[in-house]
Design a protein around this motif. Structure first.
Motif, PDB file in Angstrom:
ATOM      1  N   THR A   1      -0.774  18.158  -6.156  1.00 50.12           N
ATOM      2  CA  THR A   1      -0.996  18.301  -4.716  1.00 50.12           C
ATOM      3  C   THR A   1       0.311  18.407  -3.939  1.00 50.12           C
ATOM      4  N   THR A   2       1.242  17.485  -4.197  1.00 49.28           N
ATOM      5  CA  THR A   2       2.471  17.417  -3.397  1.00 49.28           C
ATOM      6  C   THR A   2       3.668  18.109  -4.035  1.00 49.28           C
ATOM      7  N   GLY A   3       3.641  18.274  -5.363  1.00 49.22           N
ATOM      8  CA  GLY A   3       4.786  18.839  -6.066  1.00 49.22           C
ATOM      9  C   GLY A   3       5.852  17.806  -6.383  1.00 49.22           C
ATOM     10  N   ASN A   4       5.628  16.539  -6.003  1.00 50.08           N
ATOM     11  CA  ASN A   4       6.591  15.474  -6.289  1.00 50.08           C
ATOM     12  C   ASN A   4       6.548  15.100  -7.765  1.00 50.08           C
ATOM     13  N   TYR A   5       7.726  14.763  -8.311  1.00 51.75           N
ATOM     14  CA  TYR A   5       7.826  14.317  -9.700  1.00 51.75           C
ATOM     15  C   TYR A   5       7.875  12.799  -9.761  1.00 51.75           C
ATOM     16  N   TYR A   6       7.237  12.260 -10.785  1.00 53.43           N
ATOM     17  CA  TYR A   6       7.257  10.828 -11.056  1.00 53.43           C
ATOM     18  C   TYR A   6       7.612  10.650 -12.525  1.00 53.43           C
ATOM     19  N   PHE A   7       8.142   9.484 -12.862  1.00 54.68           N
ATOM     20  CA  PHE A   7       8.507   9.182 -14.235  1.00 54.68           C
ATOM     21  C   PHE A   7       7.754   7.946 -14.691  1.00 54.68           C
ATOM     22  N   ILE A   8       7.373   7.945 -15.973  1.00 49.62           N
ATOM     23  CA  ILE A   8       6.588   6.850 -16.541  1.00 49.62           C
ATOM     24  C   ILE A   8       7.210   6.460 -17.867  1.00 49.62           C
ATOM     25  N   ASP A   9       7.311   5.162 -18.103  1.00 52.69           N
ATOM     26  CA  ASP A   9       7.845   4.654 -19.361  1.00 52.69           C
ATOM     27  C   ASP A   9       6.970   5.125 -20.521  1.00 52.69           C
ATOM     28  N   ALA A  10       7.604   5.597 -21.590  1.00 53.69           N
ATOM     29  CA  ALA A  10       6.873   6.137 -22.742  1.00 53.69           C
ATOM     30  C   ALA A  10       5.939   5.112 -23.367  1.00 53.69           C
TER      31      ALA A  10
ATOM     32  N   SER B   1       7.408  12.600 -17.621  1.00 53.41           N
ATOM     33  CA  SER B   1       7.408  13.025 -16.223  1.00 53.41           C
ATOM     34  C   SER B   1       6.016  13.542 -15.893  1.00 53.41           C
ATOM     35  N   LEU B   2       5.693  13.470 -14.616  1.00 47.23           N
ATOM     36  CA  LEU B   2       4.401  13.927 -14.128  1.00 47.23           C
ATOM     37  C   LEU B   2       4.636  14.549 -12.758  1.00 47.23           C
ATOM     38  N   LYS B   3       4.314  15.838 -12.644  1.00 45.97           N
ATOM     39  CA  LYS B   3       4.444  16.528 -11.358  1.00 45.97           C
ATOM     40  C   LYS B   3       3.086  16.530 -10.685  1.00 45.97           C
ATOM     41  N   ASP B   4       3.014  15.943  -9.492  1.00 49.75           N
ATOM     42  CA  ASP B   4       1.759  15.874  -8.753  1.00 49.75           C
ATOM     43  C   ASP B   4       1.313  17.278  -8.353  1.00 49.75           C
TER      44      ASP B   4
ATOM     45  N   SER C   1       0.822  -1.200   0.000  1.00 50.26           N
ATOM     46  CA  SER C   1       0.000   0.000   0.000  1.00 50.26           C
ATOM     47  C   SER C   1       0.861   1.258   0.000  1.00 50.26           C
ATOM     48  N   GLN C   2       2.055   1.202   0.573  1.00 47.21           N
ATOM     49  CA  GLN C   2       2.946   2.345   0.556  1.00 47.21           C
ATOM     50  C   GLN C   2       3.480   2.614  -0.834  1.00 47.21           C
ATOM     51  N   ALA C   3       3.628   1.585  -1.661  1.00 44.79           N
ATOM     52  CA  ALA C   3       4.203   1.738  -2.987  1.00 44.79           C
ATOM     53  C   ALA C   3       3.176   2.269  -3.985  1.00 44.79           C
ATOM     54  N   GLU C   4       1.887   2.165  -3.677  1.00 43.59           N
ATOM     55  CA  GLU C   4       0.873   2.630  -4.610  1.00 43.59           C
ATOM     56  C   GLU C   4       0.658   4.132  -4.445  1.00 43.59           C
ATOM     57  N   GLU C   5       0.552   4.819  -5.572  1.00 44.01           N
ATOM     58  CA  GLU C   5       0.384   6.270  -5.575  1.00 44.01           C
ATOM     59  C   GLU C   5      -0.791   6.642  -6.466  1.00 44.01           C
ATOM     60  N   VAL C   6      -1.468   7.740  -6.141  1.00 44.36           N
ATOM     61  CA  VAL C   6      -2.456   8.357  -7.016  1.00 44.36           C
ATOM     62  C   VAL C   6      -1.941   9.764  -7.286  1.00 44.36           C
ATOM     63  N   VAL C   7      -1.685  10.056  -8.553  1.00 47.82           N
ATOM     64  CA  VAL C   7      -1.021  11.299  -8.945  1.00 47.82           C
ATOM     65  C   VAL C   7      -1.861  12.004 -10.006  1.00 47.82           C
ATOM     66  N   THR C   8      -2.034  13.310  -9.858  1.00 49.79           N
ATOM     67  CA  THR C   8      -2.741  14.125 -10.843  1.00 49.79           C
ATOM     68  C   THR C   8      -1.801  15.219 -11.323  1.00 49.79           C
ATOM     69  N   GLY C   9      -1.696  15.371 -12.653  1.00 46.01           N
ATOM     70  CA  GLY C   9      -0.837  16.398 -13.210  1.00 46.01           C
ATOM     71  C   GLY C   9      -0.847  16.347 -14.729  1.00 46.01           C
TER      72      GLY C   9
END
Length: 99
Positions: A50-59, A45-48, A17-25
């Motif tokens: 709400t939190t301002g954290n960046y995430y990366f996603i495979d193209a 890349s996706l900047k959340d 559950s800690q590894a799962e994220e819900v991100v909007t951006g």
């Protein structure tokens, strides 16, 4: 024995559950090239919002889901140690209008 099994399952579920994220951006494509080898890497890349954290996603994951750079999205996925987000659910959202 029952207590040990319950404890082990509790730890396992809390780790997942800690590894799962819900991100909007808004998705942004990143293209990088190694000039020595000629290797080109594409990812998003996706900047959340709400939190301002960046995430990366495979193209390839993004393109399989019919999304592109500039799309505002809500994504549920699993995060690995390098801030890569592996998609579970995706939803395109309307562009946010700022006044």
């Amino acid at each position: 024995m029952h207590k040990a099994l319950t404890f082990a399952l509790g730890i396992t579920f809390s780790v997942f559950s800690q590894a799962e994220e819900v991100v909007t951006g808004t998705l942004q494509e990143i293209i990088s090239e190694d000039f020595k080898t000629g290797k080109v890497e594409r990812r998003f890349s996706l900047k959340d919002e709400t939190t301002g954290n960046y995430y990366f996603i495979d193209a390839e994951e993004v393109k399989r889901r019919g999304m592109k750079s500039g799309d505002r999205v809500k994504i549920r996925g699993e995060q690995d140690s390098k801030r890569m987000l592996h998609l579970r659910e995706t939803k395109k959202l309307e562009e946010r209008v700022e006044e």
